[in-house]
Scaffold this motif. Sequence first.
Motif, PDB file in Angstrom:
ATOM      1  N   GLN A  60      67.193  15.834 -24.405  1.00 25.43           N
ATOM      2  CA  GLN A  60      67.326  14.264 -24.271  1.00 25.43           C
ATOM      3  C   GLN A  60      68.533  13.590 -24.980  1.00 25.43           C
ATOM      4  O   GLN A  60      69.372  12.523 -24.670  1.00 25.43           O
ATOM      5  CB  GLN A  60      66.617  13.962 -24.773  1.00 25.43           C
ATOM      6  CG  GLN A  60      64.719  14.085 -23.701  1.00 25.43           C
ATOM      7  CD  GLN A  60      65.320  12.483 -23.817  1.00 25.43           C
ATOM      8  OE1 GLN A  60      65.411  11.493 -23.536  1.00 25.43           O
ATOM      9  NE2 GLN A  60      64.118  12.973 -21.874  1.00 25.43           N
ATOM     10  N   ALA A 114      74.047  14.292 -17.620  1.00 24.75           N
ATOM     11  CA  ALA A 114      71.975  13.570 -16.736  1.00 24.75           C
ATOM     12  C   ALA A 114      71.751  14.321 -16.655  1.00 24.75           C
ATOM     13  O   ALA A 114      72.475  15.449 -15.155  1.00 24.75           O
ATOM     14  CB  ALA A 114      73.144  12.786 -15.527  1.00 24.75           C
ATOM     15  N   TRP A 144      63.844  12.599 -16.443  1.00 23.62           N
ATOM     16  CA  TRP A 144      65.419  11.521 -16.289  1.00 23.62           C
ATOM     17  C   TRP A 144      65.592  11.632 -17.652  1.00 23.62           C
ATOM     18  O   TRP A 144      64.344  11.327 -18.431  1.00 23.62           O
ATOM     19  CB  TRP A 144      64.430  10.100 -15.534  1.00 23.62           C
ATOM     20  CG  TRP A 144      66.008   8.820 -15.793  1.00 23.62           C
ATOM     21  CD1 TRP A 144      66.320   8.476 -16.090  1.00 23.62           C
ATOM     22  CD2 TRP A 144      66.527   9.348 -14.503  1.00 23.62           C
ATOM     23  NE1 TRP A 144      66.620   7.233 -15.582  1.00 23.62           N
ATOM     24  CE2 TRP A 144      67.218   7.963 -14.563  1.00 23.62           C
ATOM     25  CE3 TRP A 144      66.848   9.935 -13.091  1.00 23.62           C
ATOM     26  CZ2 TRP A 144      68.557   8.067 -13.538  1.00 23.62           C
ATOM     27  CZ3 TRP A 144      68.053   9.481 -12.178  1.00 23.62           C
ATOM     28  CH2 TRP A 144      68.401   8.895 -12.361  1.00 23.62           C
ATOM     29  N   ALA A 158      67.721  10.395 -21.404  1.00 21.37           N
ATOM     30  CA  ALA A 158      68.592   9.620 -22.026  1.00 21.37           C
ATOM     31  C   ALA A 158      69.985   9.719 -20.819  1.00 21.37           C
ATOM     32  O   ALA A 158      70.821   8.027 -21.144  1.00 21.37           O
ATOM     33  CB  ALA A 158      68.310   9.699 -23.028  1.00 21.37           C
ATOM     34  N   GLU A 193      69.831   7.886 -18.391  1.00 26.70           N
ATOM     35  CA  GLU A 193      70.087   6.446 -18.366  1.00 26.70           C
ATOM     36  C   GLU A 193      71.597   6.011 -18.629  1.00 26.70           C
ATOM     37  O   GLU A 193      71.419   5.076 -18.224  1.00 26.70           O
ATOM     38  CB  GLU A 193      68.923   6.351 -19.395  1.00 26.70           C
ATOM     39  CG  GLU A 193      68.528   4.996 -18.928  1.00 26.70           C
ATOM     40  CD  GLU A 193      67.566   4.481 -20.752  1.00 26.70           C
ATOM     41  OE1 GLU A 193      67.666   3.405 -21.469  1.00 26.70           O
ATOM     42  OE2 GLU A 193      65.932   5.028 -20.899  1.00 26.70           O
ATOM     43  N   ARG A 194      72.108   6.448 -19.361  1.00 27.07           N
ATOM     44  CA  ARG A 194      73.279   6.186 -20.464  1.00 27.07           C
ATOM     45  C   ARG A 194      74.571   6.116 -18.609  1.00 27.07           C
ATOM     46  O   ARG A 194      74.957   4.961 -18.156  1.00 27.07           O
ATOM     47  CB  ARG A 194      73.377   7.137 -21.032  1.00 27.07           C
ATOM     48  CG  ARG A 194      74.612   5.960 -21.835  1.00 27.07           C
ATOM     49  CD  ARG A 194      75.356   6.906 -23.030  1.00 27.07           C
ATOM     50  NE  ARG A 194      75.802   8.181 -21.919  1.00 27.07           N
ATOM     51  CZ  ARG A 194      75.351   9.241 -22.981  1.00 27.07           C
ATOM     52  NH1 ARG A 194      74.199   9.623 -23.195  1.00 27.07           N
ATOM     53  NH2 ARG A 194      76.072  10.211 -21.872  1.00 27.07           N
ATOM     54  N   TRP A 210      69.947   3.308 -14.922  1.00 26.98           N
ATOM     55  CA  TRP A 210      68.658   3.093 -14.310  1.00 26.98           C
ATOM     56  C   TRP A 210      67.682   3.358 -15.394  1.00 26.98           C
ATOM     57  O   TRP A 210      67.586   4.585 -15.792  1.00 26.98           O
ATOM     58  CB  TRP A 210      67.530   3.765 -12.694  1.00 26.98           C
ATOM     59  CG  TRP A 210      67.947   2.321 -11.965  1.00 26.98           C
ATOM     60  CD1 TRP A 210      67.473   1.764 -11.085  1.00 26.98           C
ATOM     61  CD2 TRP A 210      69.221   3.342 -11.144  1.00 26.98           C
ATOM     62  NE1 TRP A 210      68.023   1.435 -10.086  1.00 26.98           N
ATOM     63  CE2 TRP A 210      69.371   2.331  -9.987  1.00 26.98           C
ATOM     64  CE3 TRP A 210      70.162   4.483 -11.078  1.00 26.98           C
ATOM     65  CZ2 TRP A 210      70.595   2.321  -9.011  1.00 26.98           C
ATOM     66  CZ3 TRP A 210      71.197   4.082 -10.326  1.00 26.98           C
ATOM     67  CH2 TRP A 210      71.098   3.505  -8.998  1.00 26.98           C
ATOM     68  N   THR A 211      66.190   3.006 -16.182  1.00 29.34           N
ATOM     69  CA  THR A 211      66.118   3.795 -17.303  1.00 29.34           C
ATOM     70  C   THR A 211      64.811   4.520 -16.283  1.00 29.34           C
ATOM     71  O   THR A 211      64.195   4.744 -15.679  1.00 29.34           O
ATOM     72  CB  THR A 211      64.391   2.809 -17.567  1.00 29.34           C
ATOM     73  OG1 THR A 211      64.455   2.040 -16.566  1.00 29.34           O
ATOM     74  CG2 THR A 211      65.495   1.901 -18.556  1.00 29.34           C
ATOM     75  N   GLU A 212      63.915   5.569 -16.970  1.00 33.84           N
ATOM     76  CA  GLU A 212      62.898   6.223 -16.680  1.00 33.84           C
ATOM     77  C   GLU A 212      61.469   6.568 -16.050  1.00 33.84           C
ATOM     78  O   GLU A 212      61.785   6.581 -15.185  1.00 33.84           O
ATOM     79  CB  GLU A 212      62.913   7.236 -17.613  1.00 33.84           C
ATOM     80  CG  GLU A 212      61.726   8.953 -17.527  1.00 33.84           C
ATOM     81  CD  GLU A 212      61.314   9.329 -18.223  1.00 33.84           C
ATOM     82  OE1 GLU A 212      61.095  10.390 -18.723  1.00 33.84           O
ATOM     83  OE2 GLU A 212      61.223   9.335 -19.512  1.00 33.84           O
ATOM     84  N   GLU A 247      62.098   2.820 -14.615  1.00 37.74           N
ATOM     85  CA  GLU A 247      62.609   2.638 -13.316  1.00 37.74           C
ATOM     86  C   GLU A 247      62.298   3.765 -12.107  1.00 37.74           C
ATOM     87  O   GLU A 247      62.561   2.970 -11.061  1.00 37.74           O
ATOM     88  CB  GLU A 247      63.339   2.182 -13.236  1.00 37.74           C
ATOM     89  CG  GLU A 247      63.561   0.688 -14.226  1.00 37.74           C
ATOM     90  CD  GLU A 247      64.794   0.318 -14.635  1.00 37.74           C
ATOM     91  OE1 GLU A 247      65.092  -1.178 -13.915  1.00 37.74           O
ATOM     92  OE2 GLU A 247      65.561   0.982 -14.519  1.00 37.74           O
ATOM     93  N   ARG A 294      75.386   3.623  -9.270  1.00 36.45           N
ATOM     94  CA  ARG A 294      75.075   3.162 -10.115  1.00 36.45           C
ATOM     95  C   ARG A 294      74.049   2.003  -9.862  1.00 36.45           C
ATOM     96  O   ARG A 294      74.570   1.446  -8.626  1.00 36.45           O
ATOM     97  CB  ARG A 294      76.044   2.923 -11.505  1.00 36.45           C
ATOM     98  CG  ARG A 294      77.403   3.753 -12.048  1.00 36.45           C
ATOM     99  CD  ARG A 294      78.044   3.642 -12.957  1.00 36.45           C
ATOM    100  NE  ARG A 294      76.843   3.594 -14.295  1.00 36.45           N
ATOM    101  CZ  ARG A 294      77.181   2.606 -15.033  1.00 36.45           C
ATOM    102  NH1 ARG A 294      77.481   1.432 -14.485  1.00 36.45           N
ATOM    103  NH2 ARG A 294      76.488   2.732 -15.934  1.00 36.45           N
ATOM    104  N   LYS A 295      73.433   1.483 -10.681  1.00 38.00           N
ATOM    105  CA  LYS A 295      72.378   0.220 -10.918  1.00 38.00           C
ATOM    106  C   LYS A 295      72.977  -0.566 -10.364  1.00 38.00           C
ATOM    107  O   LYS A 295      73.063  -1.707  -9.040  1.00 38.00           O
ATOM    108  CB  LYS A 295      71.176   0.667 -12.107  1.00 38.00           C
ATOM    109  CG  LYS A 295      70.170  -0.437 -12.465  1.00 38.00           C
ATOM    110  CD  LYS A 295      69.607  -0.885 -13.564  1.00 38.00           C
ATOM    111  CE  LYS A 295      68.000  -1.564 -13.360  1.00 38.00           C
ATOM    112  NZ  LYS A 295      68.101  -2.056 -14.744  1.00 38.00           N
TER     113      LYS A 295
END
Length: 965
Positions: A344, A349, A362, A364, A367-368, A372-374, A376, A415-416
């Motif tokens: 974490q 990643a 997934w 942090a 996510e950064r 996407w957040t975990e 999602e 990326r998102k």
Amino acid sequence: MNLPRCAFLLLLGVLVFLAVVEAFWLATHLPAGDRLSMEALVVSLPLLVLLACWLLVERRRLAYLHAEQRQLTETLLREQHLWNTLMDNAPDRVYFKDAQGRFLWINPTLARRFGLNDPDQVAGQTDAAFYAAEFVQRAQAEERQVMETGQPLLAVEGQVHWADGAVTWAVTTTLPFRDPQGQIIGIVGFSRDVTERKRNEEALRQAEAKYRGIFENAVEGIYQTTLDGRFLTANPMLARMYGFASSEELLAAFATPEEHFYAEPGRRAEFIRLIRERGSLSGFESLVRRRDGSLIWVSENARMLLTEDGTPVGFEGMVVEITERKRAEETLHKANDALRAIIQASPLAIFTIDLQGLIQTWNAAAERIFGWTEAEVLRLPTPLVPADKRSEYQELLERLRGGQTFAGVQALRQRKDGSLIDVSLSAAPLYDAHGEVNGITVVAADITDIKRTEQALIQERALLRGLIDSIPDLIFYKNNSGTYVGCNAAFEKYVGKRAEEIIGATTIAAFPPGRHEHYQEQDQKVLTTGQPLRQEEWIEYPDGRRALVEVVKTLFFGPDGRVLGLIGIGRDITERTRLEEQLRLAQKMEAVGQLAGGVAHDFNTRLTAILGNVSLLIAAAAEDDPNRDVLRETEQAAARAADLTRQLLGYSRQTLLQLEPTDLTTAVDETVGILRRTIDPRIVVEVRNPARLWSVQADRGQLNQVVLNLCINARDAMPDGGRLHLETANVTLDAGQARRHLDARAGEFVRLRVRDTGHGIPPEIRARIFDPFFTTKGPGKGTGLGLAMVFGIIKQHQGWIECHSEVSKGTDFDIYLPRFGDALAKAPAPVPEKTPDGGSETILLVDDEAVIRNLGKTILQRYGYKVLLAEDGLAALEVYENHRGTIDLVILDLTMPRLSGRDALRRLLQIDPNVRVVYSSGYSAEQLAEDGRQGVLGFVNKPYRPQDLAAAVRRVLDQARNAVC
């Protein structure tokens, strides 16, 4: 005895008895005579009856016997069929032998083992045909024993050794074979192959020993207990696990059912409940107490023991101590907690996916980096792969499923927000407890900035490498030990090896003896003193070409200021040196040309007055005037002087050229036509012209003069005869070819080559051949202006001339003129010059020489023109202002004090944009820039004759009048 025969005998006894009774009665009751007859009758009648009965009974008996025989035959056939069927399909081998041990009959089973298609084929053969010798002896001994004793040998088990080397096991029964009288005439044998059974028995024996060994030596504890927990069996490992020296101690110590090992209350009850529900347990973990009171963790696999009717009678199972594993699990649990914290907190990643590609974890950083957040992405297919990279991703996924790992794989990921980033991927498969891949862990680092930096560095390196390789200079780098660490393409050509062969080598390996010592001495001097080395030296390439190079060697340093080695740069200055020599020659000739041009201009001014005035005197003198011949000679002398000044102006490129599209072949043919009539017949003249030669923009007369001068020089170089070769050609030069001469340039040109086989030109003289008035000919044989004029004319035509000569081998002159167009048709014949017309227009004549002004005025007035005079440019402006609108033409001298002709023209154009001007000068009109030609309609070259001036003036005035009309 059968029933019909018994009945018959019974009946016969009855009849005899009746006959006897009847005879007795007759004998006692009848007379004696009658008595005999009656007795005979009585006796015969029963006999007849008896005979009849016997016949009847015998017939029936015969019928019965026939039926019985038929029944016996059918029974025998049926029994024979059953026997054959039994023998044909019997698994045992059956055989009959005679007393000599010869086979009488065998069943098909034995025939097949003997390899016979028909059992009858065995008749007369013995065991020796089918069995090994040692087996034959044993079998014959057993068979003799049976025949001698009459006692069978039952179920004898033993090995059978066959003739083909095979060994099998069989159980054999041997019986005596008797004839109907009970005599033993052979033996009957029954043999059953038990090889497979023997093998199974051996395997079973080995298995029992193996499983007993497993039980005794197993690393797991193995047990059987009653339902109440009393041990029935326990192996040594279970005893040791619980702290006992042997299985017997364990069984004796826990004989009562209430004694057990479980340290946790209710754990035994839980075990019984689960095993009754499920029938078996796997991995049942418990904390148990050993004999010494210490606690250990065990994992138990157990099942219920059942009777044939399904009644539970106990339990059996295996126990493994897992104390260390439990400790390891605890440690692993702590480590996992730490690992989760690290994951974490990691800037990379980190995520995991299952075999279907669904995301399982997934962190942090993921996510950064990806947006996407975990929540999602969890348990969804990875959204990171762009559409055009799906096939590549699937390929990597398949390889990971197969157990491969990847590290540092660079890829594009999404990326998102839809943007693409460069990432470095490392991935490895995850394994379950059985060693099977059950997932994949991925570590991704955002390397977008690194990639940009790398790309910039790659581009910079490529650019630097490209620049270094494109530099024609020889460039190399060496370390402190003298080993090459780099070089450019030019240095590769010089060494004659590829960079891969040079790098890592020393000077000794790169160059032949004699040269490498020199280079090593230079390198050592630079490395020792730290001072750069600069010098010029001749080098030789592998193809034999020699070049003069300027060598510079200097130290190069690392970022810390430490000396890493030296850099060497060698610049080929052969061409530069030659061009510098050409430049010095050109500068010298330019200076001489300027001097010659200035002298010629002033001389032209004087000649203009002389030639003009003499022409006027000749025109005014009568035909019988005694001075007319003197004037003619004076005019000819002035003309020859004008030719001399024209040559000087030609050298300085200041002559007036009449440029027009010209075929150089014409100039060559015309010159050769003249030469063939005048040249020494010992000189062979050869001409080679292409079918279609490009045209050039040239002055035909000047070109003829060039060709003639070159041919005369060639002729003079071959006093004893030789070969003169003239050749024209279309040539195209590239940038590399154009560098060989100072004036050369790339493009399309027409080349004239004049080659002789004369004595050649020594190098010390070759540098001066184009100097004016320089000649190696004796007095009276040349002015030294021939090649100087050729040089000037060619330069004035925007071309250049090259000279290649070797002493005693001849000389080549190559002239290059720029292409003007395609080949020209043959030029029309020149039109004869006619006497110019006069006119009445007003002409302003501007010249700083009074004698020229007066001469021009006289000439123009004789042709009917009105003439105004001005001594310089300023005076011309004043006169033009005073006579605005009345002056039809201005004749301007180019070189005047106070205000030159060009400046005066610009001022006149400001006064009157329609002013008409004719230049007059001893220089060429080609010297004028384009802005100096505006408004100029003609040019009169000094010196001129009266008719030349009149013709130029009339031509311009007529041109202007026609333009107005």
